[in-house]
Design an enzyme around this catalytic site. Sequence first.
Site, PDB file in Angstrom:
ATOM      1  N   TYR A 132     -67.114 -33.443  53.808  1.00 19.67           N
ATOM      2  CA  TYR A 132     -68.490 -33.043  54.016  1.00 19.67           C
ATOM      3  C   TYR A 132     -69.459 -33.601  52.964  1.00 19.67           C
ATOM      4  O   TYR A 132     -70.614 -33.202  52.909  1.00 19.67           O
ATOM      5  CB  TYR A 132     -68.592 -31.508  54.044  1.00 19.67           C
ATOM      6  CG  TYR A 132     -69.618 -30.976  55.024  1.00 19.67           C
ATOM      7  CD1 TYR A 132     -69.286 -30.786  56.356  1.00 19.67           C
ATOM      8  CD2 TYR A 132     -70.905 -30.670  54.620  1.00 19.67           C
ATOM      9  CE1 TYR A 132     -70.216 -30.295  57.266  1.00 19.67           C
ATOM     10  CE2 TYR A 132     -71.848 -30.185  55.517  1.00 19.67           C
ATOM     11  CZ  TYR A 132     -71.496 -29.999  56.843  1.00 19.67           C
ATOM     12  OH  TYR A 132     -72.423 -29.513  57.732  1.00 19.67           O
TER      13      TYR A 132
ATOM     14  N   GLU B 130     -67.385 -26.533  63.109  1.00 22.43           N
ATOM     15  CA  GLU B 130     -66.610 -27.742  63.422  1.00 22.43           C
ATOM     16  C   GLU B 130     -65.115 -27.407  63.489  1.00 22.43           C
ATOM     17  O   GLU B 130     -64.266 -28.247  63.233  1.00 22.43           O
ATOM     18  CB  GLU B 130     -66.876 -28.865  62.420  1.00 22.43           C
ATOM     19  CG  GLU B 130     -68.234 -29.481  62.527  1.00 22.43           C
ATOM     20  CD  GLU B 130     -69.336 -28.625  61.927  1.00 22.43           C
ATOM     21  OE1 GLU B 130     -70.273 -28.252  62.673  1.00 22.43           O
ATOM     22  OE2 GLU B 130     -69.278 -28.314  60.734  1.00 22.43           O
TER      23      GLU B 130
ATOM     24  N   ASN C  32     -73.039 -16.417  65.524  1.00 24.28           N
ATOM     25  CA  ASN C  32     -73.489 -17.547  64.704  1.00 24.28           C
ATOM     26  C   ASN C  32     -74.294 -18.525  65.552  1.00 24.28           C
ATOM     27  O   ASN C  32     -73.822 -18.994  66.590  1.00 24.28           O
ATOM     28  CB  ASN C  32     -72.289 -18.305  64.104  1.00 24.28           C
ATOM     29  CG  ASN C  32     -72.739 -19.469  63.230  1.00 24.28           C
ATOM     30  OD1 ASN C  32     -73.539 -19.279  62.320  1.00 24.28           O
ATOM     31  ND2 ASN C  32     -72.270 -20.657  63.524  1.00 24.28           N
ATOM     32  N   GLU C  33     -75.511 -18.788  65.106  1.00 19.16           N
ATOM     33  CA  GLU C  33     -76.389 -19.760  65.770  1.00 19.16           C
ATOM     34  C   GLU C  33     -76.400 -19.538  67.283  1.00 19.16           C
ATOM     35  O   GLU C  33     -76.299 -20.483  68.075  1.00 19.16           O
ATOM     36  CB  GLU C  33     -75.953 -21.193  65.421  1.00 19.16           C
ATOM     37  CG  GLU C  33     -76.117 -21.509  63.946  1.00 19.16           C
ATOM     38  CD  GLU C  33     -75.668 -22.915  63.581  1.00 19.16           C
ATOM     39  OE1 GLU C  33     -74.769 -23.450  64.253  1.00 19.16           O
ATOM     40  OE2 GLU C  33     -76.228 -23.478  62.633  1.00 19.16           O
TER      41      GLU C  33
ATOM     42  N   TYR D  71     -66.355 -18.042  56.669  1.00 18.37           N
ATOM     43  CA  TYR D  71     -66.127 -17.685  58.070  1.00 18.37           C
ATOM     44  C   TYR D  71     -64.752 -17.034  58.231  1.00 18.37           C
ATOM     45  O   TYR D  71     -63.834 -17.292  57.453  1.00 18.37           O
ATOM     46  CB  TYR D  71     -66.140 -18.934  58.953  1.00 18.37           C
ATOM     47  CG  TYR D  71     -67.490 -19.481  59.317  1.00 18.37           C
ATOM     48  CD1 TYR D  71     -68.429 -18.712  59.994  1.00 18.37           C
ATOM     49  CD2 TYR D  71     -67.816 -20.812  59.039  1.00 18.37           C
ATOM     50  CE1 TYR D  71     -69.652 -19.234  60.366  1.00 18.37           C
ATOM     51  CE2 TYR D  71     -69.033 -21.350  59.418  1.00 18.37           C
ATOM     52  CZ  TYR D  71     -69.955 -20.558  60.076  1.00 18.37           C
ATOM     53  OH  TYR D  71     -71.159 -21.086  60.455  1.00 18.37           O
TER      54      TYR D  71
ATOM     55  N   GLU E   6     -77.740 -21.867  55.682  1.00 19.84           N
ATOM     56  CA  GLU E   6     -76.962 -23.105  55.634  1.00 19.84           C
ATOM     57  C   GLU E   6     -77.877 -24.224  55.170  1.00 19.84           C
ATOM     58  O   GLU E   6     -78.582 -24.841  55.970  1.00 19.84           O
ATOM     59  CB  GLU E   6     -76.365 -23.451  57.012  1.00 19.84           C
ATOM     60  CG  GLU E   6     -75.263 -22.541  57.483  1.00 19.84           C
ATOM     61  CD  GLU E   6     -74.623 -23.033  58.781  1.00 19.84           C
ATOM     62  OE1 GLU E   6     -74.916 -24.169  59.206  1.00 19.84           O
ATOM     63  OE2 GLU E   6     -73.830 -22.277  59.367  1.00 19.84           O
TER      64      GLU E   6
END
Length: 636
Positions: free
Chosen positions: A333, A127, A185-186, A81, A266
């Site tokens: 993560y 996030e 994005n999304e 990103y 993803e």
Amino acid sequence: IALFSLCLSVCGVSKHLNGSVYTASESRSFSIDYKNNCFLKDGAPFQYISGSIHYSRIPWFYWKDRLLKMYMTGLNTIQTYVPWNYHESVQGTYDFNGDRDLEHFLHLANQTGLLVILRPGPYICAEWEMGGLPAWLLHKPNIILRSADPDYLQAVDSWLAVLLPKIKPWLYSNGGNIISVQVENEYGSYFACDYNYLRHLKTIFQFFLEEDTVLFTTDGNTNLELTCGTLEGLYATIDFGTDTNITTAFKRQRRFEPKGPLVNSEFYTGWLDHWGDSHAQVDTQKVSQMLGDMLALGASVNMYMFEGGTNFGYWNGADHDSRFKPVVTSYDYDAPLSEAGDPTDKLLAIRDVISRFREVPEGPMPPATPKYAYGYITLKKVGNITGLLDTLCPQGPLQSLYPLTFEAMKQYYGYMLYQTKLPRTLEQATPLISPLNGVHDRGYVLVNGMFQGVLERDTTLVLNVTGKEGDQLDILVENMGRVNFGSHINDFKGLVSNLYLGRDVLSNWLIYSLDIDGAIAYGWPHSKLKHSRHKGSREDSKGPTFYMGILEPTGLAWDTFLRLRGWTKGQVWINGVNLGRYWPQRGPQQTLYVPGPLLSTSQPNNITILELEQAPSDTRVLFMDRAQLNRTVGRL
């Protein structure tokens, strides 16, 4: 101007590429073969096996190490990103240096043999604070983010006119390593569902990049998300994890892209943590099995995350469903590479799966970086925050009848102090009330310097206080990270509505915009020659207070982990670098990652802590050689 900017960008690339500018070749191409349902790279079918890594979450001096480990696992591609607010924190001021040197990161990936899938936003989620959008957009309180709102589009266009010319020379067709670029994005997860916005972005991307650049979208695996998040001319891909049926998921992609490659942009190898939740973990066997099944179908897969890294400073985001849920400092993560970049059993299992589909590079996996337990360091009290305002806010306060937000004060991150007087004597405990849930996100309340407690967004809206008319009321407000996903991303910080003391509206505020990071970056408090050695009573340890200590040089600068057992909640700086937030009282994260290169081998290492609620009687901290990320003490 655009041509001049592009020339500068090309020159910048040539610097990274050892003085030679790549020349595009007719044989270098990346495209979609709709007839044979695959990608084509240089005219041949191509399947990418990719992993997500965020340069903004990893210190630049470790980029090469992490990329090499990804390459040695068998990946042929990485995905990253570009957080807009990381590069333009202040409107019109752009920073692409040091940890923000995107082109150097692309160069290192190229040097390592990795292709790149770039996700430049302008919104990224991730996030990350406000999903990557800069907080200065909120100067216009009614702005509709991620829409065709003219004010928003003007800011987006200005940013992309800076970013995209830097990207263009790195496209694969121009001799670089970027094979595809995501648009937004999304978007299907957002309430606006504004196709004019997507069309505008598509036009901007096509204007600044090559016409044949593969542009794509990514959305969740539902009809609604794919309906609002896709647009003709942008290749529609999906994302899902181990709890999803592969056949069902790819059938849904086929509804929106009847032809072309199957793509999971993803594939979740793990998940994020919120304060107060248990540490998220995803089973290695499930990840391996599902990865193998997707690769066997010929699908291209990006694993999110391959290494998560760390939300240093104030860069963590937050979620908001039924309540506000800030993300922890660690972005480990449960990924194949740990927060510190160490190979895990999950990585080795993934490498075994990949080896069944493509040749994995020969040679050993680069080892974990060395760790060292430097032991205990005793800290001493510097002072309460209300007694240090001359240092932390040298320009003095702003007077306002009613509270102003962080954004109105043009301070976007960290902490701000609101100060007023009690309007009357409170002989009995009287409720200090935030009736409209107006404390964003935590307010540390003091009367005449005595800590009273905390007002917390969505959780604690009332706090009883006592005092006399004219007593000083201080509220230190902490921005815990702006919402990064969903309809609440217009997330203003500070006192966003009036507070009441009983039936009285509090007014006549002094508002201190605190530059804590700036003061510490210039050496405070260690640069002061004398400090009080008063140990203080238990009562003295309550409320927002600074502590300092020194880690003496050992000749080593190895990675380590800072454990703050007994401390409540706060922020840590080492040698002027903001490591992030700690909150062992809530968990699950118990240690902060300290990259070794931040430490000096020959000079004292300065430690500064802002403890917000209460320090332990034993004001020691512990440097360990391992992380502790999975111990939830208290839940929200």
